[in-house]
Design an enzyme around this catalytic site. Sequence first.
Site, PDB file in Angstrom:
ATOM      1  N   GLU A   1      40.466 -20.473   5.216  1.00 16.46           N
ATOM      2  CA  GLU A   1      39.627 -20.730   4.034  1.00 16.46           C
ATOM      3  C   GLU A   1      38.230 -21.032   4.556  1.00 16.46           C
ATOM      4  O   GLU A   1      37.931 -22.166   4.940  1.00 16.46           O
ATOM      5  CB  GLU A   1      40.199 -21.922   3.252  1.00 16.46           C
ATOM      6  CG  GLU A   1      41.581 -21.673   2.668  1.00 16.46           C
ATOM      7  CD  GLU A   1      41.540 -20.862   1.371  1.00 16.46           C
ATOM      8  OE1 GLU A   1      40.482 -20.845   0.714  1.00 16.46           O
ATOM      9  OE2 GLU A   1      42.558 -20.229   1.035  1.00 16.46           O
TER      10      GLU A   1
ATOM     11  N   CYS B   1      31.970 -25.278  -0.748  1.00 19.01           N
ATOM     12  CA  CYS B   1      32.112 -23.936  -0.172  1.00 19.01           C
ATOM     13  C   CYS B   1      31.843 -22.841  -1.190  1.00 19.01           C
ATOM     14  O   CYS B   1      31.379 -21.768  -0.826  1.00 19.01           O
ATOM     15  CB  CYS B   1      33.494 -23.764   0.422  1.00 19.01           C
ATOM     16  SG  CYS B   1      34.804 -24.067  -0.762  1.00 19.01           S
TER      17      CYS B   1
HETATM   18  P1  NAD Z   1      34.610 -29.635   9.931  1.00 23.61           P
HETATM   19  O1  NAD Z   1      33.523 -29.744  10.946  1.00 23.61           O
HETATM   20  O2  NAD Z   1      35.159 -30.863   9.298  1.00 23.61           O
HETATM   21  O3  NAD Z   1      35.769 -28.795  10.599  1.00 23.61           O
HETATM   22  C1  NAD Z   1      36.973 -28.512   9.928  1.00 23.61           C
HETATM   23  C2  NAD Z   1      38.142 -28.921  10.810  1.00 23.61           C
HETATM   24  O4  NAD Z   1      38.110 -28.186  12.035  1.00 23.61           O
HETATM   25  C3  NAD Z   1      38.150 -30.409  11.188  1.00 23.61           C
HETATM   26  O5  NAD Z   1      39.446 -30.924  10.918  1.00 23.61           O
HETATM   27  C4  NAD Z   1      37.804 -30.407  12.644  1.00 23.61           C
HETATM   28  O6  NAD Z   1      38.438 -31.450  13.338  1.00 23.61           O
HETATM   29  C5  NAD Z   1      38.318 -29.060  13.119  1.00 23.61           C
HETATM   30  N1  NAD Z   1      37.552 -28.559  14.269  1.00 23.61           N
HETATM   31  C6  NAD Z   1      36.207 -28.621  14.427  1.00 23.61           C
HETATM   32  N2  NAD Z   1      35.859 -28.037  15.599  1.00 23.61           N
HETATM   33  C7  NAD Z   1      37.006 -27.595  16.172  1.00 23.61           C
HETATM   34  C8  NAD Z   1      37.303 -26.909  17.402  1.00 23.61           C
HETATM   35  N3  NAD Z   1      36.347 -26.548  18.256  1.00 23.61           N
HETATM   36  N4  NAD Z   1      38.591 -26.607  17.652  1.00 23.61           N
HETATM   37  C9  NAD Z   1      39.568 -26.961  16.794  1.00 23.61           C
HETATM   38  N5  NAD Z   1      39.330 -27.619  15.626  1.00 23.61           N
HETATM   39  C10 NAD Z   1      38.089 -27.933  15.317  1.00 23.61           C
HETATM   40  O7  NAD Z   1      34.147 -28.717   8.710  1.00 23.61           O
HETATM   41  P2  NAD Z   1      33.101 -27.535   8.691  1.00 23.61           P
HETATM   42  O8  NAD Z   1      33.593 -26.366   9.443  1.00 23.61           O
HETATM   43  O9  NAD Z   1      31.730 -28.058   8.929  1.00 23.61           O
HETATM   44  O10 NAD Z   1      33.221 -27.204   7.123  1.00 23.61           O
HETATM   45  C11 NAD Z   1      32.217 -26.556   6.470  1.00 23.61           C
HETATM   46  C12 NAD Z   1      32.571 -25.086   6.314  1.00 23.61           C
HETATM   47  O11 NAD Z   1      33.806 -24.986   5.648  1.00 23.61           O
HETATM   48  C13 NAD Z   1      31.583 -24.348   5.469  1.00 23.61           C
HETATM   49  O12 NAD Z   1      31.360 -23.087   6.031  1.00 23.61           O
HETATM   50  C14 NAD Z   1      32.308 -24.214   4.150  1.00 23.61           C
HETATM   51  O13 NAD Z   1      31.895 -23.116   3.367  1.00 23.61           O
HETATM   52  C15 NAD Z   1      33.717 -24.075   4.583  1.00 23.61           C
HETATM   53  N6  NAD Z   1      34.609 -24.491   3.538  1.00 23.61           N
HETATM   54  C16 NAD Z   1      35.453 -23.578   3.018  1.00 23.61           C
HETATM   55  C17 NAD Z   1      36.305 -23.950   2.001  1.00 23.61           C
HETATM   56  C18 NAD Z   1      37.273 -22.993   1.393  1.00 23.61           C
HETATM   57  O14 NAD Z   1      38.157 -23.477   0.718  1.00 23.61           O
HETATM   58  N7  NAD Z   1      37.159 -21.712   1.617  1.00 23.61           N
HETATM   59  C19 NAD Z   1      36.293 -25.258   1.530  1.00 23.61           C
HETATM   60  C20 NAD Z   1      35.426 -26.157   2.104  1.00 23.61           C
HETATM   61  C21 NAD Z   1      34.596 -25.769   3.126  1.00 23.61           C
END
Ligand code: NAD
Length: 439
Positions: free
Chosen positions: A215, A249
């Site tokens: 997602e 998102c």
């Molecule tokens: P985040 O930084 O919280 O990361 C998400 C998860 O990934 C966390 O649990 C984190 O611990 C894990 N993570 C981070 N780096 C990692 C690595 N190198 N290896 C393994 N795991 C790792 O969140 P984010 O990515 O900043 O979220 C924002 C993004 O998410 C935006 O692009 C947004 O559009 C997208 N998003 C999508 C949806 C959807 O439902 N499609 C919903 C919300 C957010």
Amino acid sequence: MSNSVSEQPAELVARLRATFRTGTTKPLTWRTGQLHRMRTLLTEHRDDIAAALRADLGKSTSEAYRTEVDFVIREIDHTLDHLEGWLRPEPAPVPAHLGEATAWTQYDPLGVVLIIAPWNYPAQLLLAPMAGALAAGNAVVAKPSELAPATSAVLARLLPQYLDTDAVALVEGGVPETTALLEERFDHILYTGNGTVGRIVMAAAARNLTPVTLELGGKSPAFVDRDTDLDTVAARLAAGKFLNAGQTCVAPDYVLTDPGTARALETALAKAVDTLYGPDPAASAEYGRIVNDRHFDRLTTLLDSGRQVIGGGYEREAKYIAPTVLAEVSPDAPVMQEEIFGPILPIVEVAGLDEAIAFINDRDKPLALYAFTESDTTRERLTAETSSGGLGFGLPVAHLTIPDLPFGGVGESGMGSYHGRYSIETFSHRKAVLTKPLS
Ligand code: NAD
């Protein structure tokens, strides 16, 4: 639940898998029991969760209820109402060459599911997929985001008090903890977050042929047609964009419209923001804050990507960035290069629908596409000529609150989907069964 520091990921997954093998999680009564308990947790602790969301993201209580606690409750209620029907085996016609025989499909739970959640809706995006995975009869490891530490902590404290700790575990932590979890073999991984980490998750899953649901995000465009009621358009655009300070998102990332409409829309957007948050959004209890300094610094570099119609102000200490509308933004401007994920709304001018469609199709497939139009032809053309995770006419963001619609992306915005019965499809194997009498 097993946030016990002593339990290593390998032990944890082995323990949950052992529970799964006993068959504990398969009966409908276990599944609905877990959903009822999650619902009780949410109703008894709505204020604890809302307080955590305020601490992490400055979310107002009403927004915390609406977009997180009550959102998950609605998802649970919908699932409880329909689960038995969704799980009913579906007969399949048997071709004549097999003679007397019957055939059907049935949903089998997959086993142990890993759910990795982001920080922007840190309760909803952990608990809604979890509800689906439990409803499908799986054991679950849930990994909340370390960037929403208060929400992570409150869920780590509460979930073990309500859910079956033999089958459900929450693991707090950041990159090292997630990396360690990804070393283990799961039966499905649902990851919500950005595409860079999505690729890491998919590569780790590939080692074990584990299916993934990704997602992800991206830039979701909003096309505004000529001759629409711009006060209504602006009110809906602003509500969708500035919700959670733009950290959504499916928020409209930017507007595509013709120059004449753009001018009128600027005025209407200024009015809409004033109606939502008053003359000083910093003083509004309804307006959120940026999650951390890194995102704050990233966003403030984007504020002069166009002519500022409203906003542009910020305060680093408070992680406050005013709702900002930028006009006459060039497609080459910094704000148009990546998902904004903050309270900045650029207006990009196009000659009309043809150019808008080309603009959309020249870029990554978005998680959502929005359009405001009175024209059936425009609706039909956008539907037929573009590809996006979801498509909303007249109202941004709201499609994901309809539990009978799948929620997910396509291409760079993700793969797979969930919500309602789509969660059952995602977290189950649809098994083909044939039975032919021996005599
Ligand atoms: P985040 O930084 O919280 O990361 C998400 C998860 O990934 C966390 O649990 C984190 O611990 C894990 N993570 C981070 N780096 C990692 C690595 N190198 N290896 C393994 N795991 C790792 O969140 P984010 O990515 O900043 O979220 C924002 C993004 O998410 C935006 O692009 C947004 O559009 C997208 N998003 C999508 C949806 C959807 O439902 N499609 C919903 C919300 C957010």
